[in-house]
Design an enzyme around this catalytic site. Structure first.
Site, PDB file in Angstrom:
ATOM      1  N   ARG A 152      45.477  34.627  38.959  1.00  0.00           N
ATOM      2  CA  ARG A 152      44.786  35.100  37.764  1.00  0.00           C
ATOM      3  C   ARG A 152      43.969  33.920  37.232  1.00  0.00           C
ATOM      4  NH1 ARG A 152      50.199  36.876  37.241  1.00  0.00           N
ATOM      5  NH2 ARG A 152      50.424  39.160  37.260  1.00  0.00           N
ATOM      6  N   LYS A 176      52.593  35.795  34.261  1.00  0.00           N
ATOM      7  CA  LYS A 176      52.920  36.572  33.062  1.00  0.00           C
ATOM      8  C   LYS A 176      54.411  36.507  32.782  1.00  0.00           C
ATOM      9  CE  LYS A 176      49.146  39.923  33.136  1.00  0.00           C
ATOM     10  NZ  LYS A 176      48.786  41.356  33.197  1.00  0.00           N
ATOM     11  N   HIS A 246      37.987  37.816  38.064  1.00  0.00           N
ATOM     12  CA  HIS A 246      39.187  38.565  38.461  1.00  0.00           C
ATOM     13  C   HIS A 246      38.971  39.300  39.779  1.00  0.00           C
ATOM     14  CE1 HIS A 246      43.205  39.723  37.315  1.00  0.00           C
ATOM     15  NE2 HIS A 246      42.951  41.001  37.530  1.00  0.00           N
ATOM     16  N   ARG A 249      40.706  37.848  42.775  1.00  0.00           N
ATOM     17  CA  ARG A 249      42.117  38.218  42.953  1.00  0.00           C
ATOM     18  C   ARG A 249      42.206  39.566  43.679  1.00  0.00           C
ATOM     19  NH1 ARG A 249      47.374  37.529  40.812  1.00  0.00           N
ATOM     20  NH2 ARG A 249      48.362  39.386  39.912  1.00  0.00           N
ATOM     21  N   HIS A 272      53.349  40.644  41.016  1.00  0.00           N
ATOM     22  CA  HIS A 272      53.547  41.949  40.380  1.00  0.00           C
ATOM     23  C   HIS A 272      55.033  42.276  40.309  1.00  0.00           C
ATOM     24  CE1 HIS A 272      49.270  43.493  41.612  1.00  0.00           C
ATOM     25  NE2 HIS A 272      49.248  42.752  40.520  1.00  0.00           N
ATOM     26  N   TYR A 281      45.752  48.697  45.773  1.00  0.00           N
ATOM     27  CA  TYR A 281      44.947  48.088  46.831  1.00  0.00           C
ATOM     28  C   TYR A 281      44.929  48.923  48.102  1.00  0.00           C
ATOM     29  CZ  TYR A 281      44.837  44.223  43.627  1.00  0.00           C
ATOM     30  OH  TYR A 281      44.639  43.466  42.505  1.00  0.00           O
TER      31      TYR A 281
END
Length: 300
Positions: A152, A176, A246, A249, A272, A281
């Site tokens: 990110r 995150k 972004h 990524r 994730h 994806y």
């Protein structure tokens, strides 16, 4: 049960988001704004928190959607803020029951992420990111690393110099929720970072600074700074279409999938929590295959 003003419970909730959930500043700011709006609704309706029922929340959500014509993404965030707030109050014993239990978020519109094809990516990295000036060396290192490791942009700008020298070819990232993960760094990205550290960063450095990527003033580069850098390359024709940082990524993940990488490996590399987040994806990859088919097959 509620002996304090609404602002007290809101501040307690925001503190919990910051200290316990390690939410980003962006999320906390957005939730604060959403719940202040909800507090205004309570005042207008002469409602107290301990009087809230499910129907009150449904009325509130319907009213703001009608008045403001909100996007589904905004409405989803406001719903999430309300559900999380009520759950927090209930868990802390400040609310006897949770009226938001049955509150559902609107279904999000599916938007496939922007992806740069392999030819354009190679051209961008090899033909446009040239030069031996400090900013040129920095930019080369930035975009090689974004594409090589799927970071990110917020993770990239938070990197310190000490982050890159500990284990060759690997980076320890705190994503995150301060969740730690290890990501590989390809040889071109390693070489670009080494050149930047040797000949670029020392010339940008003006004072003591631990950040890996520096701006022209010698301070830590920001996410907006990376966006601006890419915008300038796009204006010069480096890419045929407008993309954000972004997209690197998204491109990282899609190219891995196209070339046979397992979806769970990609999930781990991206950081994730849920595999369902990574599965977008597969849709991008299908779309890519369809484009290739239509261009290549004589009777497509």
């Amino acid at each position: 049960m509620f002996n304090h003003p609404y602002s007290f419970y809101l501040q307690e909730f925001l503190t919990w988001l910051q200290n316990e959930k390690a939410c980003s500043v962006h999320t906390i700011t957005a939730y604060k704004k959403d719940l202040e709006q909800f507090g205004q609704f309570l005042n207008e309706q002469n409602l107290e928190l301990d009087q809230l029922e499910y129907r009150d929340l449904r009325y509130y959500m319907a009213s703001i959607q009608k008045d403001q014509e909100l996007k589904k993404t905004t409405l989803s965030r406001k719903t999430a803020a309300l559900k999380s707030f009520c759950k927090f109050l209930n868990r802390e014993g400040w609310m006897e029951h949770n009226p938001a239990d049955l509150l559902s978020s609107p279904k999000k519109e599916k938007h496939l992420p922007s992806v740069i094809n392999e030819i354009d990516m190679t051209s961008f990295l090899d033909d446009f990111l040239l030069g031996e000036e400090p900013l040129q060396l920095r930019n080369k290192a930035i975009f090689e690393l974004l594409y090589s490791s799927g970071l990110r942009v917020s993770e990239l700008v938070e990197l310190d110099v000490q982050s890159v020298g500990k284990q060759k070819g690997m980076l320890r990232i705190f994503g995150k929720g301060k969740k730690e993960r290890i990501v590989p760094v390809g040889e071109p990205a390693q070489a670009a970072i080494e050149r930047y550290l040797e000949s670029g960063r020392p010339r940008l450095l003006k004072k003591e600074e631990k950040a890996l990527f520096l701006n022209q003033q010698g301070g830590r580069l920001t996410t907006r700074g990376v966006e601006y850098i890419l915008e300038q390359y796009v204006k010069k024709g480096a890419l045929k279409y407008k993309v954000t940082p972004h997209a690197f990524r998204h491109t990282f993940a899609t190219h891995l999938l196209d070339n046979g990488a397992d979806l769970r490996v990609i999930q781990e590399l991206l950081g994730h929590e849920s595999l369902s987040t990574t599965q977008v994806y597969t849709e991008v990859s299908k779309s890519h295959l369809q484009q290739i088919y239509r261009k290549a097959h004589p009777r497509a």
